[in-house]
Write an enzyme that holds these catalytic residues in place. Structure first.
Site, PDB file in Angstrom:
ATOM      1  N   LYS A 107       4.930   4.219  -1.387  1.00  0.00           N
ATOM      2  CA  LYS A 107       5.094   5.461  -2.140  1.00  0.00           C
ATOM      3  C   LYS A 107       6.420   6.152  -1.798  1.00  0.00           C
ATOM      4  O   LYS A 107       6.918   6.967  -2.581  1.00  0.00           O
ATOM      5  CB  LYS A 107       3.929   6.409  -1.845  1.00  0.00           C
ATOM      6  CG  LYS A 107       2.624   5.975  -2.522  1.00  0.00           C
ATOM      7  CD  LYS A 107       1.443   6.783  -2.027  1.00  0.00           C
ATOM      8  CE  LYS A 107       0.147   6.293  -2.656  1.00  0.00           C
ATOM      9  NZ  LYS A 107      -1.035   6.795  -1.927  1.00  0.00           N
ATOM     10  N   GLY A 147       0.844  -1.196   0.000  1.00  0.00           N
ATOM     11  CA  GLY A 147       0.000   0.000   0.000  1.00  0.00           C
ATOM     12  C   GLY A 147       0.874   1.239   0.000  1.00  0.00           C
ATOM     13  O   GLY A 147       2.034   1.215  -0.430  1.00  0.00           O
ATOM     14  N   SER A 148       0.324   2.306   0.596  1.00  0.00           N
ATOM     15  CA  SER A 148       0.924   3.630   0.400  1.00  0.00           C
ATOM     16  C   SER A 148       2.302   3.808   1.012  1.00  0.00           C
ATOM     17  O   SER A 148       3.029   4.719   0.628  1.00  0.00           O
ATOM     18  CB  SER A 148      -0.003   4.694   0.978  1.00  0.00           C
ATOM     19  OG  SER A 148      -1.247   4.589   0.351  1.00  0.00           O
ATOM     20  N   THR A 149       2.670   2.971   1.999  1.00  0.00           N
ATOM     21  CA  THR A 149       4.029   3.124   2.535  1.00  0.00           C
ATOM     22  C   THR A 149       5.060   2.932   1.427  1.00  0.00           C
ATOM     23  O   THR A 149       6.160   3.452   1.503  1.00  0.00           O
ATOM     24  CB  THR A 149       4.304   2.119   3.670  1.00  0.00           C
ATOM     25  OG1 THR A 149       3.925   0.819   3.227  1.00  0.00           O
ATOM     26  CG2 THR A 149       3.519   2.470   4.920  1.00  0.00           C
TER      27      THR A 149
END
Lengths: 363, 635
Positions: free
Chosen positions: B294, B290-292
Site C-alpha cells: 500500500k 499484502g499491505s506493505t
C-alpha cells in the site's frame, strides 16, 4: 724442395680446439656415460686416446711429402671403395645409430666413409691437375669425376649416411668449381636440382611440410622437432655468458647424446654467446689459414688438395652449425674437432697433417 | 694466369664461408638474446618441477573490517613418483598413516606423472598426520601448503556469502559470483630435475603465490547479528516455514543486513538440501506482498495529488464492490468514517481500493513499474527473481483494485525494500548493492570502490515527506504500533498476505511482514521482516513481524548511533498500550515528595536518610508506566 717449417699458428689452433673439444665432451657426456656405461669418463678417455693417436699422425704426416698421395691416389680410393662395400655386408659391418657404416674393433668403431672423404679429394686433386686442359669441357672434364663421386655417394647412401654423402658430393663440386669448370655448369646443376626438388614436392606435397618443419619445430615437438627444440633450449637460456662450465641442464638426458652432433648447443649453454664467438674465431683461424696455404701453394695438385680438404672441413662445420641453430633440417653431421667420434677426429687430424705438410712448400 | 683464376674462385668460396658464419652467429645471437625470454621460460618449465603452493583466497570483510570469510593454513600431501625409490615401503608407510588401502597408495606411488596428489585423503591434513609424514623423511614425499576456507560466524550470512568446494572454488553466493577475484594464483617451489625426473643439485626457486582479491561488503555485522538473532528467536517461537529480513540504507541502496531461515553452515554444506542452500529468500522468494504494498499506492496517490491525507475522508462500510465482486476490509464491519491518514493507519483495504480506482490502471502501474517491480533490482547477488505483474492489457478494475492493496501481484522482498527506500528517501530509486569495494590482498587498499547508483527519480521530495508522515502515523497510532520506539520516530507498514497454492488462497497460512524505518524525519535504515506461516498465533503483520522489527531497530539505534528526535507525532493510546512518562527530577527532595512526583512509576529506595542524592534513570528519560525508578537516600 723441403725448405720451410710448417704453419705453427695453424698447428697450435688445432691443438687448442681439440683440447677444448675433449673438455666439452667431458662436461657434456659424463651424465650419459655414467648412466650408460657406469663410467662418467668413458667418452673422455676414448676421445683422448684418439686425440693422442691423431696428434702423432698429424705430426708424422706433416713430414710426409704430399707427392706420396699423388702417386698412391688410385690405390687409396680403391681401398676405400672396397671397405665401403665390405661394411655393407652383415657380420663384417656393424650397425650403429641406424646405419651400417662401422667396423667394430673392440669398443672402438671405424667408419670407412670418413676415410673415403679424404681419398676422393686426393683422387680428384690429381685428376684436376692431369686434365687441366679438358676442364672447360663438361663431358671430358667434370662428368667422369662426377660419375665416380655419385658411385661412392650411392654406396654411402646404402648404409645409409646422408650427411657424409652430402659432404663428399659438395666437396667434389667445390673442387670442380675452382678447377675451372664453367659457371654455366653449376647453374645447370642447380637448376636441375631445383627441378628435381620441385617435382618431388608436386608428387607428394607433404615433403614440403617435412622439409620446412625445421622452421617451426614446435609443430611436432616430440617427433621431427624434438632435437632442434632441445638444442634451442640449450642455446637460448645460455644467454650472453652461459651457465658456466659444467652447468648445462640440457645434458641431463634432455638432449640425447649431447657429446656428438649437438656439442655446440652444450657449449652455447655453458659459455653463452661469448663462447660461441671464441669457438667461431678458432674455426675461422683454421679455415682462413688453410685456404691461404692453398692459395700460396706452388703446385696445382697441392693447391687442389689443400683447397679440397679445407672446403670439406668448412662445409661440414657450417652444415653442423646450421642444423644446431635451426637454420636447416637435421642431417646428422658431426662438428669437426669438437664432436665425439674417433674416426672423425683421426681423419680430420690426418687431413690437417697434410695441410701442414703443404704449408712447408709455400711461395 | 690460370692460378689467378683459381685464386679468384677460392676467394669467392672464402667469402661465402664467412657470410655463412656471420649468418650462424647472427642466428645464435637471435636465439640467445632476442628470443631469450621465451626460450628460457619454456626451458625452465621443462627443467623444473613445481611443488604448488596454494594462494590464499580473498578475505571477505564487513563494512567495518570484521572478517566474515577467512583462510586457515593446512598442508596437503604431494608425491613425486620418480623420486620414490622404495615404492612398496613408501606406499605401506603412507597407507597406514592416511588410512588408505595399500593397493590404492601403491597405485599413486607407481603412477607415471610428474606430480601426484592423494585425493581426498591426502588433502588438508591435520597437524598430527602431517607431523607423522614429515618424520618419515621419505624421498619424493612432500607436504605443501594449502589454505582452507573458514567462516568465523558459521551460519551467519550463509546464503549471501555462499561456500567453496574442496579445491577452494566458489560454489554459491558471493564466493561463486566473485570467484575470479577471490581466487589467487598458485605459487610454487621450483626445483630442477633431469629428464628422468631425478632432482638436480641446483638451488630451488620460490615463486610467491598471488593471493586473491579481498572483498568488503556493505554489511554491518552488528546489525546482521541482531537480525540473525531475532530471526532465530522467531523460528523458536513461531516455527514458521520460512522467515527473512533485510536492512538497507535508504539513502544509498547499501544492504546493511540480510538473512534467511532456514539457513545452513557453509563448512558442512553437504548436509543440506539444495533448496536450503540455494534459496537466498530476500532476493529469491516471490509472493503477494499484502499491505506493505500500500506504500506504493499511497506514494502514487500523493504524487498525483488525488488525495489530501488530513482533509479528504472515506467511509468504510466493511467492503467495497468492484465489477460485481465485494472486496472486504480486514476489519469486520469496517472502520467507518476516516480521514485518509486514518485509512493508512488502519490499513483499510476499501480505502486503498478507492485510491487505486481514482489513479486508474495506467497511472498506478506506471508507478509500480517505476518503483522497480516486475524487473530485477540488479543487486550484485546471484539467484534474484523478478516477480510477476499483471499484464497491463488484461487488467480490469478488479485487478486494479486488488493490486492497490497488495494482492494479485508477486514481488520479492528486495524489490519491496528498494521501492520503499525510494518512497521515503526523497523519491530516488537506488540500485541495491552488497559489495562495497574490492581490496588489494597485501595492503587491503581499495582497488575498486562501488558508489551508490541512482536508477531514477520516482516521486518528489514533498510527496516523500508526506509518505514518511503517514507511515510514522501508522506506527504511532495504527496497525504498526508494536514497532513503536519512544523518541526515535519509527515509520512503517504492516502486511499480511495470503499465500496462493494451486490458484487458490490457502486457509490460515499467511506471510506476515513489516516494513519499518527510522528516524521518520530523516530515515537512516529501512528494515523489512517477513515470517511465512507462523504457528500457534494469530497471523498479523502487526503482531508477529512488527515486534521482531522493533527489536532489530532498537539495536540499530545504538549500532548506527542514531540521535533521539524531537517533534514526534504524539501517540494516541488505546487501553492495551502501556504509556510512557517522563521522569521528573527528584534529587534534593525528601522521600515523600519524591513518591508524589513519581506516582506513575514504582519507586525503590536504597541507603538511609531523608534526602535523595541520586536517581536512576535520570531526569528527562522516558520509561513505561509502572517501571522502576531507583533512588539513593543520604542524610
Amino acid at each position: 724442395m723441403k725448405n720451410k717449417k710448417f704453419d705453427i699458428v695453424l698447428f697450435l689452433t688445432i691443438i687448442i680446439i681439440c683440447l677444448f673439444g675433449i673438455i666439452m665432451i667431458t662436461s657434456a657426456s659424463y651424465i650419459w656415460a655414467e648412466y650408460k656405461f657406469n663410467d662418467p669418463f668413458k667418452f673422455t678417455k676414448n676421445q683422448s686416446f684418439f686425440f693422442l693417436i691423431g696428434l702423432f699422425l698429424m705430426c708424422y704426416i706433416s713430414k710426409i711429402n704430399y707427392h706420396f698421395y699423388y702417386k698412391n691416389s688410385n690405390k687409396l680410393l680403391l681401398g676405400c671403395i672396397i671397405l665401403l662395400i665390405l661394411v655393407l655386408i652383415p657380420g663384417i659391418g656393424s650397425i650403429r645409430n641406424g646405419s651400417r657404416s662401422w667396423f667394430g674393433i673392440g669398443s672402438f668403431g671405424i667408419q670407412p666413409s670418413e676415410f673415403t672423404k679424404l681419398a676422393l679429394i686426393i683422387f680428384t686433386a690429381k685428376y684436376l691437375e692431369n686434365n687441366e686442359r679438358d676442364m672447360k669441357s663438361i663431358k671430358k672434364g667434370a662428368l667422369p669425376i662426377l660419375i665416380i663421386t655419385m658411385l661412392i655417394f650411392g654406396l654411402i647412401m646404402l648404409q645409409p649416411d646422408f650427411g657424409t654423402g652430402t659432404i663428399i658430393v659438395m666437396s667434389i663440386i667445390g673442387l670442380l668449381f675452382i678447377g675451372g669448370t664453367k659457371l654455366s655448369f653449376f647453374v645447370k646443376i642447380g637448376f636441375m636440382g631445383l627441378i628435381g626438388i620441385t617435382s618431388l614436392i608436386i608428387m607428394a606435397p607433404y615433403r614440403l611440410a617435412r622439409i620446412l618443419s625445421f622452421l617451426d619445430p614446435w609443430k611436432d615437438p616430440l617427433g621431427s622437432g624434438f632435437q632442434i627444440i632441445q638444442s634451442l633450449y640449450a642455446i637460448g637460456p645460455g644467454g650472453l655468458f652461459g651457465f658456466g662450465f659444467g652447468n648445462s641442464r640440457q645434458k641431463h638426458f634432455y638432449l640425447p647424446e649431447p657429446q656428438t652432433d649437438f656439442i655446440f648447443s652444450i657449449i652455447s649453454e655453458e659459455f653463452g654467446f661469448l663462447g660461441i664467438i671464441i669457438i667461431s674465431t678458432l674455426f675461422l683461424i683454421i679455415i682462413i689459414r688453410g685456404f691461404k696455404i692453398a692459395i700460396n701453394s706452388k703446385e696445382l695438385f697441392s693447391k687442389y688438395l689443400a683447397f679440397g680438404i679445407m672446403f670439406q672441413l668448412s662445409f661440414q662445420t657450417i652444415l653442423n652449425l646450421m642444423v644446431v641453430v635451426g637454420l636447416i633440417p637435421v642431417t646428422g653431421v658431426t662438428l669437426p674437432f669438437l664432436s665425439y667420434g674417433g674416426s672423425s677426429l683421426l681423419i680430420t687430424m690426418i687431413s690437417m697433417g697434410i695441410i701442414l705438410n703443404i704449408s712447408r712448400y709455400q711461395k | 694466369m690460370f692460378f689467378k683464376k683459381i685464386h679468384k674462385r677460392i676467394k669467392v668460396i672464402i667469402l661465402i664461408i664467412l657470410f655463412l658464419f656471420v649468418l650462424i652467429i647472427g642466428k645464435v645471437f637471435y636465439i640467445q638474446v632476442i628470443s631469450y625470454d621465451k626460450l628460457n621460460n619454456l626451458a625452465e618449465s621443462l627443467w623444473s618441477r613445481n611443488l604448488p603452493i596454494e594462494a590464499n583466497r580473498g578475505i571477505i570483510y564487513d563494512r567495518n573490517g570484521l572478517i566474515l570469510a577467512d583462510n586457515l593454513t593446512t598442508t596437503s600431501l604431494v608425491l613425486i613418483p620418480n623420486q620414490i625409490k622404495d615404492k612398496e615401503g613408501t606406499a605401506k608407510a603412507l597407507s597406514e598413516i592416511l588410512h588408505v588401502s595399500y593397493e590404492d597408495m601403491l597405485g599413486h606411488v607407481m603412477k607415471i606423472s610428474s606430480i601426484e596428489r592423494v585425493h581426498p585423503e591426502g588433502r588438508r591434513l591435520d597437524f598430527e598426520i602431517a607431523d607423522k609424514i614429515i618424520n618419515l623423511n621419505l624421498p619424493g614425499v612432500y607436504l605443501v601448503k594449502e589454505s582452507k576456507r573458514y567462516y568465523p560466524f558459521d551460519t551467519m550470512l550463509s546464503h549471501t556469502i555462499g561456500f567453496v568446494g574442496i579445491d577452494n572454488q566458489g560454489l554459491s553466493g558471493l564466493e561463486l559470483m566473485y570467484n575470479d577475484y577471490l581466487t589467487g594464483s598458485y605459487g610454487a617451489i621450483k626445483y630442477f630435475s633431469d629428464a628422468k625426473g631425478t632432482r638436480l643439485d641446483l638451488s630451488e626457486v620460490y615463486e610467491q603465490p598471488q593471493n586473491g582479491v579481498n572483498i568488503t561488503l556493505t554489511i554491518n555485522s552488528e546489525l546482521q547479528k541482531s537480525l540473525e538473532r531475532e530471526l532465530d528467536n522467531a523460528v523458536i517461537k513461531y516455527k514458521p516455514d520460512r522467515a527473512l529480513g533485510i536492512a538497507m540504507n535508504p539513502n544509498s541502496g547499501e544492504i546493511l543486513a540480510i538473512a534467511s531461515r532456514p539457513n545452513f553452515s557453509p563448512s558442512n554444506y553437504q548436509d543440506y538440501s539444495t533448496e536450503e542452500i540455494n534459496r537466498n529468500l530476500p532476493i529469491w522468494a516471490t509472493y503477494e506482498p499484502g499491505s506493505t504494498f500500500k506504500i506504493i499506492t499511497l506514494s502514487a496517490a500523493l504524487e498525483e495529488k488525488i488525495v489530501d491525507l488530513d482533509n479528504d475522508t472515506f467511509t468504510d462500510t466493511g467492503g467495497i464492490t468492484v465489477e460485481g465482486a465485494t472486496l472486504h476490509c480486514w476489519k469486520h464491519g469496517g472502520h467507518g468514517l476516516q480521514t485518509y491518514l486514518q485509512v493508512v493507519e488502519n490499513s483499510c483495504n476499501p480505502g486503498f481500493v478507492n485510491l487505486g480506482l481514482k489513479l486508474g490502471k495506467e497511472t498506478l502501474f506506471e508507478y509500480i513499474k517505476n518503483f522497480g517491480f516486475g524487473s530485477k533490482t540488479g543487486i550484485d547477488l546471484n539467484g534474484e527473481a523478478s516477480g510477476i505483474m499483471f499484464d497491463i492489457n488484461k487488467i480490469g478494475d478488479l485487478e486494479l483494485a486488488t493490486t492497490a492493496f497488495g494482492q494479485g501481484v508477486s514481488v520479492t522482498p528486495i524489490q519491496q525494500i528498494t521501492a520503499v527506500s525510494a518512497a521515503i528517501n526523497g523519491g530516488i530509486l537506488y540500485k541495491p548493492y552488497i559489495v562495497k569495494s574490492l581490496n588489494e590482498p597485501e595492503t587491503n587498499s581499495v582497488i575498486m570502490q562501488k558508489e551508490k547508483q541512482i536508477v531514477r527519480k520516482v516521486i518528489s521530495e514533498e510527496t516523500s515527506e508526506k509518505v514518511r508522515y503517514a507511515l510514522e502515523s501508522v506506527v504511532t497510532n495504527g496497525t504498526g504500533r508494536p514497532a513503536f520506539i519512544d523518541g526515535y520516530r519509527v515509520g512503517g507498514k504492516t502486511g499480511t498476505a495470503q499465500k496462493v497454492s494451486d490458484g487458490h488462497y490457502m486457509v490460515g497460512n499467511y506471510i506476515v511482514s513489516f516494513m519499518g524505518f527510522l528516524p521518520a524525519d530523516d530515515p537512516q535504515i529501512v528494515l523489512y521482516i517477513a515470517v511465512d506461516n507462523a504457528k500457534g498465533v494469530t497471523q498479523y503483520g502487526g503482531t508477529i513481524a512488527a515486534p521482531i522489527a522493533r527489536n532489530v531497530l532498537l539495536d540499530a539505534i545504538s549500532i548506527l548511533g542514531i540521535e533521539k528526535r524531537d517533534g514526534a507525532s504524539e501517540k494516541k493510546y488505546n487501553y492495551l498500550d502501556k504509556k510512557y512518562y517522563e521522569i521528573p527530577n527528584v534529587i534534593g527532595l525528601n522521600s515523600k515528595e519524591a513518591i508524589k512526583l513519581l506516582k506513575n512509576f514504582k519507586v525503590e529506595f536504597s541507603g538511609t536518610g531523608n534526602i535523595i542524592t541520586y536517581q536512576s534513570p535520570s531526569a528527562g528519560e522516558r520509561i513505561y508506566e509502572g517501571e522502576k525508578v531507583r533512588l539513593l537516600l543520604t542524610d
